[in-house]
Design a protein around this motif. Structure first.
Motif, PDB file in Angstrom:
ATOM      1  N   GLN A  39     -30.847 -14.252  12.141  1.00  0.00           N
ATOM      2  CA  GLN A  39     -29.609 -15.015  11.997  1.00  0.00           C
ATOM      3  C   GLN A  39     -29.228 -15.137  10.525  1.00  0.00           C
ATOM      4  N   SER A  40     -30.231 -15.212   9.663  1.00  0.00           N
ATOM      5  CA  SER A  40     -29.963 -15.286   8.219  1.00  0.00           C
ATOM      6  C   SER A  40     -29.300 -14.003   7.727  1.00  0.00           C
ATOM      7  N   ASP A  41     -29.779 -12.849   8.247  1.00  0.00           N
ATOM      8  CA  ASP A  41     -29.163 -11.567   7.882  1.00  0.00           C
ATOM      9  C   ASP A  41     -27.691 -11.544   8.295  1.00  0.00           C
ATOM     10  N   LEU A  42     -27.436 -12.054   9.493  1.00  0.00           N
ATOM     11  CA  LEU A  42     -26.057 -12.068  10.005  1.00  0.00           C
ATOM     12  C   LEU A  42     -25.184 -12.995   9.165  1.00  0.00           C
ATOM     13  N   ALA A  43     -25.743 -14.136   8.770  1.00  0.00           N
ATOM     14  CA  ALA A  43     -24.988 -15.073   7.940  1.00  0.00           C
ATOM     15  C   ALA A  43     -24.599 -14.436   6.613  1.00  0.00           C
ATOM     16  N   VAL A  44     -25.536 -13.695   6.009  1.00  0.00           N
ATOM     17  CA  VAL A  44     -25.246 -13.004   4.741  1.00  0.00           C
ATOM     18  C   VAL A  44     -24.167 -11.951   4.952  1.00  0.00           C
ATOM     19  N   PHE A  45     -24.303 -11.163   6.043  1.00  0.00           N
ATOM     20  CA  PHE A  45     -23.324 -10.100   6.312  1.00  0.00           C
ATOM     21  C   PHE A  45     -21.926 -10.675   6.514  1.00  0.00           C
ATOM     22  N   CYS A  46     -21.829 -11.757   7.277  1.00  0.00           N
ATOM     23  CA  CYS A  46     -20.513 -12.343   7.599  1.00  0.00           C
ATOM     24  C   CYS A  46     -20.019 -13.316   6.524  1.00  0.00           C
ATOM     25  N   LYS A  47     -20.895 -13.596   5.536  1.00  0.00           N
ATOM     26  CA  LYS A  47     -20.547 -14.536   4.470  1.00  0.00           C
ATOM     27  C   LYS A  47     -20.183 -15.909   5.028  1.00  0.00           C
ATOM     28  N   VAL A  48     -21.047 -16.377   5.933  1.00  0.00           N
ATOM     29  CA  VAL A  48     -20.866 -17.708   6.524  1.00  0.00           C
ATOM     30  C   VAL A  48     -22.193 -18.454   6.418  1.00  0.00           C
TER      31      VAL A  48
END
Length: 218
Positions: free
Chosen positions: A44-53
């Motif tokens: 989920q942290s990777d996704l947060a970084v990718f989406c900038k959220v």
């Protein structure tokens, strides 16, 4: 000055139906997104970084409290290399729960040119053990090969393929593709003559299995 507006009224039942529909959509995205992240080795942290959220936003997406915007979902799908239809559960994936639960039945409904060996070496999917492949690989396999899929009354699947013999992106799997997959991880010291001999034996076996299947079907 008077302001005039149009007011739409909904009864309690309609509102409850709408709320249920939105909740189902959020839960579908949450489940499929969580599966895709896990299968792709992402967090989920990777996704947060990718989406900038923030991490809390992604947590809400993965628990079904909220749903990403469509354009965000499209970006996530590209990032995870999965069909966006898989994430939102639409089209072929609308009945994904049933399709995924009956992988063996689905695979057995495919035409002969996409037989056991092809499924296992190209797509890492086994007809004899449908749990071998993960959901994402199976989803990509279905998305690449199938234009529509419906469950028949007799329990079999009615499958329409994406241009299986044409020259477009969805073409018949070639011998070269199968051969490359067949020798993936093989002993590097094998000579070309030894590989060719092994491949001839493998092809003969595949042809034998195809003939067996044809005889059973007639």
């Amino acid at each position: 000055m008077f302001a005039f507006g149009v007011f739409l009224s909904y009864d309690k039942e309609e509102v409850e139906d709408l709320e249920r529909s939105l909740e189902e959509q959020r839960q579908t995205v949450a489940h499929n997104l969580s599966v895709a992240l896990s299968e792709r080795g992402k967090t989920q942290s990777d996704l947060a970084v990718f989406c900038k959220v923030g991490k809390s936003t992604v947590s809400n997406w993965c628990t079904g409290l909220k749903k990403p915007k469509t354009e965000t979902l499209a970006s996530i799908a590209r990032w995870l290399d999965v069909p966006i239809e898989y994430l939102i559960g639409s089209g072929i994936f609308e009945d994904w729960k049933s399709i995924n639960a009956d992988r063996l039945g689905v695979l057995d409904s495919f035409p002969e040119w996409c037989d056991d060996q092809m499924c296992s070496v190209i797509y890492n999917i086994s007809r004899t053990c449908p749990k071998v492949s993960d959901e994402v690989d199976f989803a990509n396999f279905i998305n690449e090969q199938v234009s529509s899929i419906k469950h028949r009354i007799d329990g079999s699947w009615d499958i329409k393929l994406r241009n299986p013999t044409g020259n477009g992106p969805h073409t018949k799997i070639t011998d070269d593709q199968i051969k490359a997959a067949f020798f993936n991880g093989a002993d590097p010291s094998l000579t070309k003559e030894e590989q060719d001999a092994m491949w001839d034996e493998a092809k003969a076996f595949i042809d034998f299995k195809l003939q067996q299947r044809k005889r059973k079907e007639t």
